[in-house]
Write a protein that holds these residues in place. Structure first.
Motif, mmCIF file in Angstrom:
data_model
loop_
_atom_site.group_PDB
_atom_site.id
_atom_site.type_symbol
_atom_site.label_atom_id
_atom_site.label_comp_id
_atom_site.label_asym_id
_atom_site.label_seq_id
_atom_site.Cartn_x
_atom_site.Cartn_y
_atom_site.Cartn_z
ATOM 1 N N VAL A 1 -26.475 20.781 -4.204
ATOM 2 C CA VAL A 1 -25.949 20.893 -5.566
ATOM 3 C C VAL A 1 -25.751 19.509 -6.174
ATOM 4 O O VAL A 1 -26.185 19.235 -7.304
ATOM 5 N N ARG A 2 -25.099 18.612 -5.416
ATOM 6 C CA ARG A 2 -24.778 17.295 -5.947
ATOM 7 C C ARG A 2 -25.999 16.373 -6.008
ATOM 8 O O ARG A 2 -26.015 15.423 -6.788
ATOM 9 N N LEU B 1 -29.998 19.528 -7.270
ATOM 10 C CA LEU B 1 -29.753 20.288 -8.498
ATOM 11 C C LEU B 1 -29.275 19.372 -9.620
ATOM 12 O O LEU B 1 -29.727 19.491 -10.770
ATOM 13 N N ARG B 2 -28.375 18.452 -9.303
ATOM 14 C CA ARG B 2 -27.891 17.541 -10.344
ATOM 15 C C ARG B 2 -29.016 16.673 -10.884
ATOM 16 O O ARG B 2 -29.115 16.441 -12.094
ATOM 17 N N LEU C 1 -31.098 18.754 -13.245
ATOM 18 C CA LEU C 1 -30.416 18.932 -14.535
ATOM 19 C C LEU C 1 -30.482 17.662 -15.383
ATOM 20 O O LEU C 1 -30.684 17.726 -16.601
ATOM 21 N N GLN C 2 -30.340 16.510 -14.724
ATOM 22 C CA GLN C 2 -30.397 15.253 -15.455
ATOM 23 C C GLN C 2 -31.793 15.032 -16.044
ATOM 24 O O GLN C 2 -31.937 14.577 -17.183
ATOM 25 N N ARG D 1 -32.177 17.251 -19.031
ATOM 26 C CA ARG D 1 -31.400 16.746 -20.165
ATOM 27 C C ARG D 1 -32.106 15.557 -20.822
ATOM 28 O O ARG D 1 -32.232 15.495 -22.050
ATOM 29 N N VAL E 1 -26.858 26.953 -13.648
ATOM 30 C CA VAL E 1 -25.485 26.782 -13.184
ATOM 31 C C VAL E 1 -24.760 28.124 -13.158
ATOM 32 O O VAL E 1 -23.968 28.412 -12.247
#
Length: 299
Positions: free
Chosen positions: A230-231, A234-235, A238-239, A242, A262
């Motif tokens: 997740v950290r 996945l992060r 997402l970045q 974005r 999420v």
């Protein structure tokens, strides 16, 4: 009684053949005669006394190809036996007397050792020596699949005949890579299963608080792996989404997709909490309270 006069019947009207059509027919007939004469002359030159019908010749050529293929295995078998039967230092002179180089002899022997069995040679003896050599890197299971099933991985026996040697070499390399990847995956799974079985056996020997501590450590390790995904992965995903949304001016659409990801993760966690009837201790104060409760319970 009057006699009826009989008139001879008019001759049947012959079809009119235009001069151009007659010339074309005549030219075609002369071409056929010339072709027959050429085939007959070549047959005499080759001392061939069989039929010159194209269908018969095609079938005869097919039989010859099969015999050539079978001859590859026959020669390789003789060489294998000759090498075994020769005294030390006698095999290479025998190859010289046969007019065979060492490399060529080794290829014949390798092909025969790998492919010359009843199940295999019946299917592979028609593809030629060069392509048989390219098939040597296949393992025994792949060779058996190719012979009995007509295909191993993405490599089909029907395609082998149509491929060039270069194309076949690349296809064999790809099939080998796929098989090795599958084997590595299987080995990894087997190692993991063996490890779990050992852990299961070891845990079965534990008792009381030691067993509880072991199970908690394993659960915590699984949580650490999940948090890492997740950290980390996945992060990072997402970045990336974005940044692309800002750059392309489609941030809103990206945010909807990101929220869906999420949200799906949150829904899975909520399902776990509900299934095991767990309190929500997602904030720091709740975590502290749970730690104190656990400490009281241990006293």
């Amino acid at each position: 009684m009057s006699k009826t006069s009989l008139k001879p019947a008019a001759p049947a009207r012959q079809p009119v053949i235009l001069p151009a059509a007659a010339a074309a027919i005549d030219s075609e007939q002369r071409a056929l005669v010339a072709a027959d004469q050429a085939v007959s002359a070549l047959a005499r030159q080759l001392n061939y006394q069989g039929s010159t019908d194209p269908d018969v010749l095609e079938n005869s050529a097919r039989d010859a190809i099969r015999r050539i293929g079978a001859g590859i295995f026959e020669l390789g078998g003789y060489l294998l036996l000759l090498k075994e039967a020769c005294a030390h230092g006698k095999f290479l002179p025998a190859l010289e007397r046969l007019g065979l180089g060492v490399d060529a002899a080794q290829r014949y022997m390798a092909v025969t050792r790998r492919f010359a069995n009843t199940a295999t040679s019946r299917h592979l003896d028609a593809i030629g020596m060069s392509k048989l050599v390219e098939l040597l890197p296949l393992d025994d299971d792949q060779t058996l699949e190719l012979a009995e099933l007509g295909q191993t991985g993405e490599l089909a026996l029907d395609d082998v005949a149509r491929m060039s040697v270069k194309e076949l070499r690349a296809a064999v390399r790809e099939v080998r890579a796929e098989r090795e990847a599958d084997q590595r995956l299987l080995e990894g799974k087997n190692k993991r299963i063996d490890q779990l079985e050992r852990e299961k056996g070891r845990i079965a020997l534990l008792e009381g608080d030691e067993l509880l501590a072991q199970m908690q450590r394993e659960a915590a390790a699984i949580l650490a792996d999940a948090l890492g995904c997740v950290r980390g992965n996945l992060r990072a995903a997402l970045q990336t989404l974005r940044d692309d949304g800002i750059k392309s001016g489609k941030l809103r659409a990206h945010e909807v997709f990101m929220a869906g990801l999420v949200g799906q993760l949150a829904a899975e966690l909520a399902t776990l909490r509900e299934e095991f009837n767990l309190p929500d201790v997602s904030n720091a104060a709740d975590q502290q309270l749970m730690a104190e409760v656990a400490q009281w319970g241990g006293q």
